[in-house]
Design a protein around this motif. Structure first.
Motif, mmCIF file in Angstrom:
data_model
loop_
_atom_site.group_PDB
_atom_site.id
_atom_site.type_symbol
_atom_site.label_atom_id
_atom_site.label_comp_id
_atom_site.label_asym_id
_atom_site.label_seq_id
_atom_site.Cartn_x
_atom_site.Cartn_y
_atom_site.Cartn_z
ATOM 1 N N SER A 20 43.588 29.708 23.874
ATOM 2 C CA SER A 20 43.733 28.251 23.886
ATOM 3 C C SER A 20 42.717 27.645 24.842
ATOM 4 N N GLN A 21 42.457 26.362 24.687
ATOM 5 C CA GLN A 21 41.548 25.662 25.595
ATOM 6 C C GLN A 21 42.075 25.733 27.026
ATOM 7 N N GLU A 22 43.391 25.641 27.158
ATOM 8 C CA GLU A 22 44.022 25.723 28.484
ATOM 9 C C GLU A 22 43.739 27.081 29.142
ATOM 10 N N LEU A 23 43.843 28.162 28.367
ATOM 11 C CA LEU A 23 43.571 29.489 28.909
ATOM 12 C C LEU A 23 42.084 29.643 29.239
ATOM 13 N N ILE A 24 41.214 29.131 28.376
ATOM 14 C CA ILE A 24 39.773 29.196 28.654
ATOM 15 C C ILE A 24 39.469 28.500 29.973
ATOM 16 N N GLU A 25 40.041 27.329 30.181
ATOM 17 C CA GLU A 25 39.803 26.589 31.419
ATOM 18 C C GLU A 25 40.351 27.340 32.629
ATOM 19 N N ALA A 26 41.519 27.964 32.482
ATOM 20 C CA ALA A 26 42.098 28.738 33.588
ATOM 21 C C ALA A 26 41.215 29.945 33.921
ATOM 22 N N MET A 27 40.692 30.613 32.899
ATOM 23 C CA MET A 27 39.819 31.767 33.136
ATOM 24 C C MET A 27 38.497 31.321 33.753
ATOM 25 N N ARG A 98 45.570 37.382 40.869
ATOM 26 C CA ARG A 98 45.260 35.960 40.681
ATOM 27 C C ARG A 98 44.781 35.641 39.267
ATOM 28 N N MET A 99 44.439 36.668 38.483
ATOM 29 C CA MET A 99 43.944 36.426 37.122
ATOM 30 C C MET A 99 45.049 35.796 36.285
ATOM 31 N N PRO A 100 44.725 34.742 35.534
ATOM 32 C CA PRO A 100 45.725 34.164 34.626
ATOM 33 C C PRO A 100 46.135 35.193 33.567
ATOM 34 N N ASP A 101 47.315 35.008 32.992
ATOM 35 C CA ASP A 101 47.755 35.877 31.900
ATOM 36 C C ASP A 101 46.620 35.900 30.877
ATOM 37 N N PRO A 102 45.954 37.052 30.712
ATOM 38 C CA PRO A 102 44.731 37.097 29.910
ATOM 39 C C PRO A 102 44.884 36.700 28.450
ATOM 40 N N HIS A 103 46.076 36.729 27.922
ATOM 41 C CA HIS A 103 46.259 36.346 26.523
ATOM 42 C C HIS A 103 47.062 35.058 26.395
ATOM 43 N N GLY A 104 47.674 34.630 27.485
ATOM 44 C CA GLY A 104 48.376 33.356 27.482
ATOM 45 C C GLY A 104 49.710 33.337 26.778
ATOM 46 N N PHE A 105 50.167 34.480 26.283
ATOM 47 C CA PHE A 105 51.422 34.509 25.534
ATOM 48 C C PHE A 105 52.454 35.423 26.176
ATOM 49 N N GLY A 106 52.237 35.770 27.443
ATOM 50 C CA GLY A 106 53.181 36.637 28.130
ATOM 51 C C GLY A 106 53.042 38.105 27.791
ATOM 52 N N GLN A 107 52.022 38.479 27.018
ATOM 53 C CA GLN A 107 51.810 39.884 26.664
ATOM 54 C C GLN A 107 50.714 40.526 27.508
ATOM 55 N N GLY A 108 50.125 39.748 28.414
ATOM 56 C CA GLY A 108 48.977 40.235 29.153
ATOM 57 C C GLY A 108 49.269 41.439 30.027
ATOM 58 N N GLU A 109 48.304 42.335 30.077
ATOM 59 C CA GLU A 109 48.396 43.502 30.945
ATOM 60 C C GLU A 109 46.994 43.822 31.445
ATOM 61 N N ILE A 110 46.884 44.026 32.746
ATOM 62 C CA ILE A 110 45.597 44.330 33.369
ATOM 63 C C ILE A 110 45.707 45.688 34.037
ATOM 64 N N GLU A 111 44.744 46.534 33.778
ATOM 65 C CA GLU A 111 44.662 47.828 34.456
ATOM 66 C C GLU A 111 43.502 47.745 35.437
ATOM 67 N N LEU A 112 43.736 48.110 36.670
ATOM 68 C CA LEU A 112 42.724 48.033 37.718
ATOM 69 C C LEU A 112 42.258 49.448 38.039
ATOM 70 N N ARG A 113 40.938 49.685 37.892
ATOM 71 C CA ARG A 113 40.387 51.025 38.121
ATOM 72 C C ARG A 113 39.154 50.935 38.999
ATOM 73 N N GLN A 114 39.090 51.823 39.999
ATOM 74 C CA GLN A 114 37.905 51.867 40.853
ATOM 75 C C GLN A 114 36.781 52.581 40.106
ATOM 76 N N VAL A 115 35.570 52.061 40.270
ATOM 77 C CA VAL A 115 34.387 52.625 39.632
ATOM 78 C C VAL A 115 33.819 53.714 40.538
ATOM 79 N N PHE A 116 33.458 54.843 39.958
ATOM 80 C CA PHE A 116 32.791 55.888 40.729
ATOM 81 C C PHE A 116 31.427 55.391 41.178
ATOM 82 N N GLU A 117 31.065 55.693 42.388
ATOM 83 C CA GLU A 117 29.700 55.487 42.867
ATOM 84 C C GLU A 117 28.978 56.814 42.659
ATOM 85 N N ALA A 118 27.649 56.776 42.568
ATOM 86 C CA ALA A 118 26.884 57.999 42.325
ATOM 87 C C ALA A 118 27.224 59.073 43.348
#
Length: 144
Positions: A20-27, A98-118
């Motif tokens: 939605s436009q609302e979600l785009i603005e929040a992101m 702090r990220m808004p619900d990424p899909h805006g419909f209550g189904q959002g899920e975020i997985e946080l993973r650290q990136v390997f450095e060389a």
């Protein structure tokens, strides 16, 4: 430390439902905050798996197998990502919370993973130097 916030796909994202436009603005507001804090490296949404391609390696040493989407199990797929560079794991969690619900419909899920450095993956000085040279080439090409 770099962390990737992996936004999991949903049934809506997989059928191509646009935000939605609302979600785009929040992101956009959220991304502006990341930029102002100097932690944003990249952020993008991905098209549904129906336009995706999966390459697998079913046999050790064998040829890769190419399969066109769509793929099943939306919860196991990625709909987007945000790559940040922060000072600690705790700071990464704070930004992810702090990220808004990424899909805006209550189904959002975020997985946080650290990136390997060389340095986490190799300790051979020659390999590290080669990796540093490749990354330098990438940065220079972006500037050009």
């Amino acid at each position: 430390m770099r962390f990737m916030m992996i936004v999991k796909a949903t049934t809506d994202s997989e059928v191509g439902t646009m935000p939605s436009q609302e979600l785009i603005e929040a992101m956009q507001k959220y991304n502006e905050e990341l930029v102002k804090a100097g932690v944003l490296l990249a952020a993008d949404g991905l098209q549904p798996s129906s336009s995706g391609i999966r390459i697998s390696y079913p046999e050790p040493g064998g040829k890769p197998k190419v399969m066109d989407g769509p793929f099943t199990e939306a919860k196991e797929m990625v709909a987007g990502y945000t790559l940040i560079e922060v000072k600690s794991r705790e700071e990464a969690i704070e930004w992810a919370m702090r990220m808004p619900d990424p899909h805006g419909f209550g189904q959002g899920e975020i997985e946080l993973r650290q990136v390997f450095e060389a340095e986490d993956l190799m300790d051979n000085p020659e390999s590290l130097a080669k990796e540093a040279a490749l990354r330098k080439q990438v940065r220079e090409r972006k500037k050009a």
